[in-house]
Design an enzyme around this catalytic site. Structure first.
Site, PDB file in Angstrom:
ATOM      1  N   CYS A  11      -0.497   6.812  -0.805  1.00 38.82           N
ATOM      2  CA  CYS A  11      -1.672   6.600  -0.570  1.00 38.82           C
ATOM      3  C   CYS A  11      -1.911   7.571   0.692  1.00 38.82           C
ATOM      4  CB  CYS A  11      -1.557   5.207  -0.062  1.00 38.82           C
ATOM      5  SG  CYS A  11      -3.307   4.710   0.933  1.00 38.82           S
ATOM      6  N   ASP A  24      -2.915   6.887   3.649  1.00 40.80           N
ATOM      7  CA  ASP A  24      -2.516   6.041   4.848  1.00 40.80           C
ATOM      8  C   ASP A  24      -1.607   6.998   5.899  1.00 40.80           C
ATOM      9  OD1 ASP A  24      -1.167   4.465   6.610  1.00 40.80           O
ATOM     10  OD2 ASP A  24      -2.523   2.751   5.712  1.00 40.80           O
ATOM     11  N   ARG A  37       0.427   6.330   7.711  1.00 41.27           N
ATOM     12  CA  ARG A  37       1.558   5.657   8.189  1.00 41.27           C
ATOM     13  C   ARG A  37       2.677   5.850   6.965  1.00 41.27           C
ATOM     14  NH1 ARG A  37      -1.045   0.240   9.393  1.00 41.27           N
ATOM     15  NH2 ARG A  37      -2.172   0.899   7.480  1.00 41.27           N
ATOM     16  N   HIS A  54       1.708   0.825  -0.760  1.00 39.29           N
ATOM     17  CA  HIS A  54       2.276   0.154   0.458  1.00 39.29           C
ATOM     18  C   HIS A  54       1.599  -1.269   0.970  1.00 39.29           C
ATOM     19  CE1 HIS A  54      -1.069   1.435   3.256  1.00 39.29           C
ATOM     20  NE2 HIS A  54      -1.405   1.980   2.235  1.00 39.29           N
ATOM     21  N   CYS A 100      -2.264  -2.325   2.378  1.00 42.01           N
ATOM     22  CA  CYS A 100      -3.002  -1.345   2.003  1.00 42.01           C
ATOM     23  C   CYS A 100      -4.556  -1.676   2.149  1.00 42.01           C
ATOM     24  CB  CYS A 100      -2.866  -0.722   0.490  1.00 42.01           C
ATOM     25  SG  CYS A 100      -3.862   0.720   0.065  1.00 42.01           S
TER      26      CYS A 100
HETATM   27 CO    CO Z   1      -3.182   2.536   1.678  1.00 46.80          CO
END
Ligand code: CO
Length: 210
Positions: free
Chosen positions: A42, A44, A46, A98, A101
């Site tokens: 992803c 993302d 993090r 994750h 999400c």
């Molecule tokens: Co995500």
């Protein structure tokens, strides 16, 4: 100092630290790229692939998009996959989602996200395939998290449906496919699904002339 200038400064510090540790570091890396893994994760911020797996530059080939999707019309994903599998000859492809999400969460609502709707549609389809299971989960966070796991599983199966993977399985008995989910709260990765090279899928999706 502007925020972005800090990135450039940090980069300078990082590069000199690497050279101080190992004067030949960049020379060596510039001439080889033989990663064993393709990571589809992803976007993302993090979930940085190298950091959470303790891998160094040169060890993982990375593709990231919102909600770690494998969409069979996505030229970007297909190019990465073809290059990683048939040129770099990676041994493992890892789809890593994750928990929590945002992309998965958004796909489970009726909100209109404009152009993003078109991407989320692919995740909504995963919800539809598993609607009974998901709707039976009372707690909202657990519902999203189960969808994250099922989405990862579905994306691994989407990989197996591509001629790129099927051809590699036939010719090289590689790569193995893995579905993992990373926990934002504890930093741990949980393997949730696996397809060893050569796994048979619904014959409807198996090509006969590879
Ligand atoms: Co995500």
């Amino acid at each position: 100092m502007k925020a972005y200038e800090k990135l450039l400064l940090e980069n300078k510090a990082w590069a000199s630290e690497k050279v101080a540790d190992d004067p030949d570091y960049f020379n060596r890396l510039a001439h080889i790229q033989t990663p064993e893994f393709l990571w589809i994760g992803c976007s993302d911020s993090r979930v940085p692939a190298n950091e959470i797996t303790g891998t160094q530059p040169g060890e993982i080939f990375v593709h990231r998009n919102v909600a770690n999707m494998v969409v069979h019309t996505d030229l970007n994903l297909l190019t990465v996959l073809e290059y990683a599998v048939h040129h770099l000859k990676v041994k493992h492809v890892i789809v890593c989602g994750h928990y929590g999400c945002g992309g998965v969460k958004a796909s489970m609502t009726q909100h209109n996200f404009g152009i993003i709707n078109k991407w989320l549609r692919n995740i909504k389809d995963v919800y539809r395939y598993h609607r009974d299971e998901i709707d039976n989960i009372k707690d909202e966070e657990s519902r999203v998290n189960r969808m994250v796991e099922l989405n990862v599983q579905e994306q691994v199966m989407n990989l197996a449906k591509t001629s790129i993977i099927q051809k590699a399985w036939k010719q090289n008995q590689f790569p193995h496919l893995h579905g993992w989910v990373y926990g934002l709260k504890d930093g741990l990765i949980k393997p949730v699904f696996e397809m060893p090279a050569g796994t048979h899928i619904d014959p409807l999706y198996e090509f006969d002339d590879l």
